[in-house]
Motif scaffolding. Structure first.
Motif, PDB file in Angstrom:
ATOM      1  N   GLY A   1       0.785  -1.228   0.000  1.00 45.09           N
ATOM      2  CA  GLY A   1       0.000   0.000   0.000  1.00 45.09           C
ATOM      3  C   GLY A   1       0.814   1.274   0.000  1.00 45.09           C
ATOM      4  O   GLY A   1       0.246   2.371  -0.046  1.00 45.09           O
ATOM      5  N   GLU A   2       2.133   1.173   0.025  1.00 43.11           N
ATOM      6  CA  GLU A   2       2.971   2.371   0.120  1.00 43.11           C
ATOM      7  C   GLU A   2       3.231   2.998  -1.249  1.00 43.11           C
ATOM      8  O   GLU A   2       3.144   2.336  -2.289  1.00 43.11           O
ATOM      9  N   ARG A   3       3.610   4.268  -1.194  1.00 45.55           N
ATOM     10  CA  ARG A   3       4.112   4.955  -2.381  1.00 45.55           C
ATOM     11  C   ARG A   3       5.623   4.710  -2.408  1.00 45.55           C
ATOM     12  O   ARG A   3       6.362   5.270  -1.598  1.00 45.55           O
ATOM     13  N   VAL A   4       6.050   3.859  -3.331  1.00 45.21           N
ATOM     14  CA  VAL A   4       7.444   3.406  -3.365  1.00 45.21           C
ATOM     15  C   VAL A   4       8.150   4.015  -4.568  1.00 45.21           C
ATOM     16  O   VAL A   4       7.643   3.963  -5.694  1.00 45.21           O
ATOM     17  N   GLY A   5       9.314   4.600  -4.326  1.00 46.22           N
ATOM     18  CA  GLY A   5      10.151   5.106  -5.399  1.00 46.22           C
ATOM     19  C   GLY A   5      11.398   4.252  -5.534  1.00 46.22           C
ATOM     20  O   GLY A   5      12.025   3.911  -4.525  1.00 46.22           O
ATOM     21  N   VAL A   6      11.747   3.883  -6.747  1.00 47.13           N
ATOM     22  CA  VAL A   6      12.972   3.115  -7.024  1.00 47.13           C
ATOM     23  C   VAL A   6      13.887   3.976  -7.866  1.00 47.13           C
ATOM     24  O   VAL A   6      13.489   4.462  -8.932  1.00 47.13           O
ATOM     25  N   ILE A   7      15.097   4.169  -7.387  1.00 42.59           N
ATOM     26  CA  ILE A   7      16.105   4.904  -8.149  1.00 42.59           C
ATOM     27  C   ILE A   7      17.051   3.888  -8.775  1.00 42.59           C
ATOM     28  O   ILE A   7      17.717   3.135  -8.073  1.00 42.59           O
ATOM     29  N   GLY A   8      17.111   3.871 -10.113  1.00 33.41           N
ATOM     30  CA  GLY A   8      17.998   2.949 -10.804  1.00 33.41           C
ATOM     31  C   GLY A   8      17.237   1.869 -11.555  1.00 33.41           C
ATOM     32  O   GLY A   8      16.173   1.406 -11.099  1.00 33.41           O
ATOM     33  N   THR A   9      17.786   1.476 -12.692  1.00 28.13           N
ATOM     34  CA  THR A   9      17.158   0.428 -13.519  1.00 28.13           C
ATOM     35  C   THR A   9      18.202  -0.571 -14.012  1.00 28.13           C
ATOM     36  O   THR A   9      18.120  -1.066 -15.136  1.00 28.13           O
ATOM     37  N   GLY A  10      19.185  -0.851 -13.177  1.00 26.79           N
ATOM     38  CA  GLY A  10      20.206  -1.829 -13.533  1.00 26.79           C
ATOM     39  C   GLY A  10      19.751  -3.252 -13.250  1.00 26.79           C
ATOM     40  O   GLY A  10      18.563  -3.520 -13.030  1.00 26.79           O
TER      41      GLY A  10
ATOM     42  N   GLY B   1      18.385   1.240  -6.179  1.00 20.23           N
ATOM     43  CA  GLY B   1      18.896   0.161  -7.034  1.00 20.23           C
ATOM     44  C   GLY B   1      20.038   0.702  -7.852  1.00 20.23           C
ATOM     45  O   GLY B   1      20.023   0.632  -9.086  1.00 20.23           O
ATOM     46  N   THR B   2      21.029   1.250  -7.150  1.00 21.84           N
ATOM     47  CA  THR B   2      22.075   2.052  -7.786  1.00 21.84           C
ATOM     48  C   THR B   2      23.418   1.340  -7.893  1.00 21.84           C
ATOM     49  O   THR B   2      24.450   1.978  -8.073  1.00 21.84           O
ATOM     50  N   GLY B   3      23.405   0.035  -7.771  1.00 25.75           N
ATOM     51  CA  GLY B   3      24.612  -0.728  -8.065  1.00 25.75           C
ATOM     52  C   GLY B   3      25.655  -0.717  -6.972  1.00 25.75           C
ATOM     53  O   GLY B   3      25.352  -0.499  -5.787  1.00 25.75           O
ATOM     54  N   PHE B   4      26.906  -0.899  -7.391  1.00 24.86           N
ATOM     55  CA  PHE B   4      27.989  -1.165  -6.451  1.00 24.86           C
ATOM     56  C   PHE B   4      29.216  -0.306  -6.749  1.00 24.86           C
ATOM     57  O   PHE B   4      29.375   0.217  -7.848  1.00 24.86           O
ATOM     58  N   ARG B   5      30.065  -0.181  -5.757  1.00 22.56           N
ATOM     59  CA  ARG B   5      31.290   0.609  -5.881  1.00 22.56           C
ATOM     60  C   ARG B   5      32.361  -0.256  -6.546  1.00 22.56           C
ATOM     61  O   ARG B   5      33.179  -0.874  -5.884  1.00 22.56           O
ATOM     62  N   MET B   6      32.341  -0.247  -7.855  1.00 22.18           N
ATOM     63  CA  MET B   6      33.247  -1.100  -8.611  1.00 22.18           C
ATOM     64  C   MET B   6      34.654  -0.521  -8.677  1.00 22.18           C
ATOM     65  O   MET B   6      35.645  -1.245  -8.558  1.00 22.18           O
ATOM     66  N   THR B   7      34.766   0.785  -8.895  1.00 22.89           N
ATOM     67  CA  THR B   7      36.084   1.403  -9.075  1.00 22.89           C
ATOM     68  C   THR B   7      36.651   1.973  -7.776  1.00 22.89           C
ATOM     69  O   THR B   7      37.851   2.263  -7.717  1.00 22.89           O
ATOM     70  N   ASP B   8      35.826   2.150  -6.783  1.00 26.79           N
ATOM     71  CA  ASP B   8      36.310   2.724  -5.516  1.00 26.79           C
ATOM     72  C   ASP B   8      35.856   1.880  -4.331  1.00 26.79           C
ATOM     73  O   ASP B   8      35.454   2.396  -3.298  1.00 26.79           O
ATOM     74  N   HIS B   9      35.914   0.582  -4.494  1.00 23.93           N
ATOM     75  CA  HIS B   9      35.539  -0.335  -3.413  1.00 23.93           C
ATOM     76  C   HIS B   9      36.357  -0.002  -2.165  1.00 23.93           C
ATOM     77  O   HIS B   9      37.590   0.156  -2.242  1.00 23.93           O
ATOM     78  N   PRO B  10      35.727   0.138  -1.006  1.00 25.62           N
ATOM     79  CA  PRO B  10      36.485   0.490   0.206  1.00 25.62           C
ATOM     80  C   PRO B  10      37.556  -0.521   0.570  1.00 25.62           C
ATOM     81  O   PRO B  10      38.538  -0.180   1.240  1.00 25.62           O
ATOM     82  N   GLY B  11      37.400  -1.753   0.120  1.00 22.73           N
ATOM     83  CA  GLY B  11      38.415  -2.764   0.400  1.00 22.73           C
ATOM     84  C   GLY B  11      39.751  -2.455  -0.241  1.00 22.73           C
ATOM     85  O   GLY B  11      40.801  -2.895   0.243  1.00 22.73           O
TER      86      GLY B  11
END
Length: 493
Positions: free
Chosen positions: A169-178, A334-344
């Motif tokens: 029943g909520e108004r849901v917003g999704v950012i990203g379409t990956g 839904g904005t993916g992952f830190r591929m180039t600046d992974h904290p590890g």
């Protein structure tokens, strides 16, 4: 006094477990796996959003030495992959080597002692060899949108799904379409009172070939020697057939584009919406995505696709470039992952104290065969730069683990304290990869994807067939390394 081990492995996903299992198979028991979570699984332990599913067939997204005849689907679900990895860990007796709830906070190479000093949340240790198997999909990318922290409703990233939160029943917003969003949006839409999808760039969607695996097929895999192995090889060859189109002649991808356009036309009747959902780049330029349910979710009566850019987030919702404030109760990233600046990357420090992150920010994301890194002796990366083949990440992992074992054999045979790839060998591999990918769809297809570094270099893919990568990782050429030996009195020579 801190513990010393021959090999320390960071991460208990496919890369970490694959390394641990192979070490056990080689009779090497002096190792530890450092895992910050409470279970094995890596990507498939933390990414448990609704609809999470691998986009590679189960027959090749699994260890070659641990075939599973009981896969329930052609493309494995998250829960089934997690269970598979747990069973592999149990069957090969590596769980006693895993330190759960242990987060690596710092690792540095001690050049005088010729070992790695590792600090963790549960204590310190040293290791002769360090294996980095942190995984590319483990650190969520949170967008830097003004006002995100002022939103009065609920916000979470797909990688850290809030299973306690009721979306009904909520108004849901999704950012990203990956890739992740394409999987969870069809699960969210039926629950939401209204779903608003904020799309920056449309995604090519291909028909999903997933289906249940029949009981007959499962029985054949169990009872007929070689049947599952043959099926695995057939899938490998099927995916390898895509390599020429990805790497050399993107026009060969045209049939895939026609399939994607046909699905879009069939499932989206509104021509205006269909136009906004049609990408302007070539198929394959971004990660291929499969779904039979994504477009129906977007065309449902309670769904809206917004293509205007996001300006800010307010206490009530999201404001887009056309001035509209979209009032929401929950925002899902839904904005993916830190591929180039992974904290590890910033936790592992080589000679002189420089971290992997520093090194790659100063120059390019590069590693020899995607596995070893100059100025980082006795460090081996899993799924490092330009190691990605086009069949399955697990196939890459097995080849890299073989290379690691070969390196350990060379070190033992020649009484070596350390191996460090030369700067020349690393640079030659980088230039060879760049040349091989120069005509690829990833660079010529008209998009900017997570495959590319901040400078626009494709740091993700290997420029050829998986057989070529396997051949290059089959042996360790010591001419490409600087080796330090052990003198008779037991100190480095």
């Amino acid at each position: 006094m801190s513990q010393h081990v021959r090999v320390a492995i960071i991460g208990a996903g496919f890369g970490g477990l694959g390394t641990a299992i192979r070490l056990k198979q080689e009779g090497i028991d002096d190792f530890v796996v450092l895992e910050k979570a409470g279970a094995v699984g890596g990507t498939w332990q933390i990414n448990d959003y609704p609809g999470a599913q691998c986009d590679v067939p189960s027959l090749i997204y699994s260890f070659s030495f641990a075939p599973n005849p009981n896969w329930s689907r052609l493309y494995p679900l998250q829960s089934e992959l997690k269970d598979y990895m747990h069973h592999c860990a149990v069957d090969h007796d590596v769980l006693p080597h895993v330190r759960f709830h242990t987060e690596v906070t710092h690792a540095s190479w001690d050049d005088d002692a010729q070992l790695w000093r590792i600090a963790t949340s549960t204590g310190d240790l040293t290791a002769q060899v360090l294996v980095g198997a942190i995984g590319p999909f483990s650190a969520p990318a949170v967008p830097d949108i003004p006002g995100l922290d002022t939103f009065a409703g609920t916000v979470f990233h797909s990688q850290a799904w809030n299973h306690e939160h009721d979306l009904h029943g909520e108004r849901v917003g999704v950012i990203g379409t990956g890739a992740s969003a394409v999987q969870f949006i069809p699960r969210v839409q039926p629950q939401a009172g209204h779903l608003t999808v904020f799309q920056r760039t449309p995604t090519w969607i291909l028909p999903h070939p997933d289906r249940p695996v029949s009981k007959v097929t499962q029985t054949v895999y169990r009872r007929v020697p070689g049947a599952q192995k043959a099926a695995r090889k057939a899938w490998e060859l099927t995916f390898e057939a895509l390599v020429p189109g990805f790497i050399h002649e993107p026009k060969l991808q045209k049939p895939l584009e026609l399939m994607a356009r046909a699905l879009l036309k069939k499932q989206v009747k509104d021509p205006e919406l269909r136009a906004r959902l049609t990408p302007s780049y070539a198929v394959g330029c971004k990660r291929p995505t499969f779904s039979n349910a994504y477009y129906p979710a977007l065309t449902a009566d309670n769904a809206t696709v917004v293509s205007d850019g996001i300006v800010e987030i307010t206490e009530r919702g999201i404001v887009t470039a056309d001035g509209t404030e979209h009032e929401l109760d929950t925002i899902i990233l839904g904005t993916g992952f830190r591929m180039t600046d992974h904290p590890g990357f910033d936790l592992v420090h080589g000679r002189g104290g420089v971290s992997i992150g520093d090194r790659w920010r100063e120059g390019e994301m590069a590693a020899y065969l995607g596995t070893t890194l100059h100025d980082f002796p006795n460090l081996f990366l899993i799924l490092g730069p330009n190691s990605g083949v086009y069949t399955s990440a697990v196939i890459t992992i097995e080849d890299q683990v073989h290379y690691i074992v070969e390196a350990l054999r060379e070190m033992e045979r020649a009484d070596l304290r350390s191996l460090e790839v030369t700067a020349e060998a690393q640079q030659e591999f980088l230039e060879w990869a760049d040349k091989g990918l120069s005509k690829s769809v990833f660079l010529t297809g008209g998009c900017h994807s997570y495959y590319l570094s901040p400078t626009g270099r494709n740091f993700t893919h290997y420029p050829g067939f998986s057989a070529g990568f396997r051949a290059r990782t089959s042996t360790v050429d010591l001419d490409h390394y600087v080796a330090r030996r052990v003198a008779k009195e037991g100190v480095p020579a």
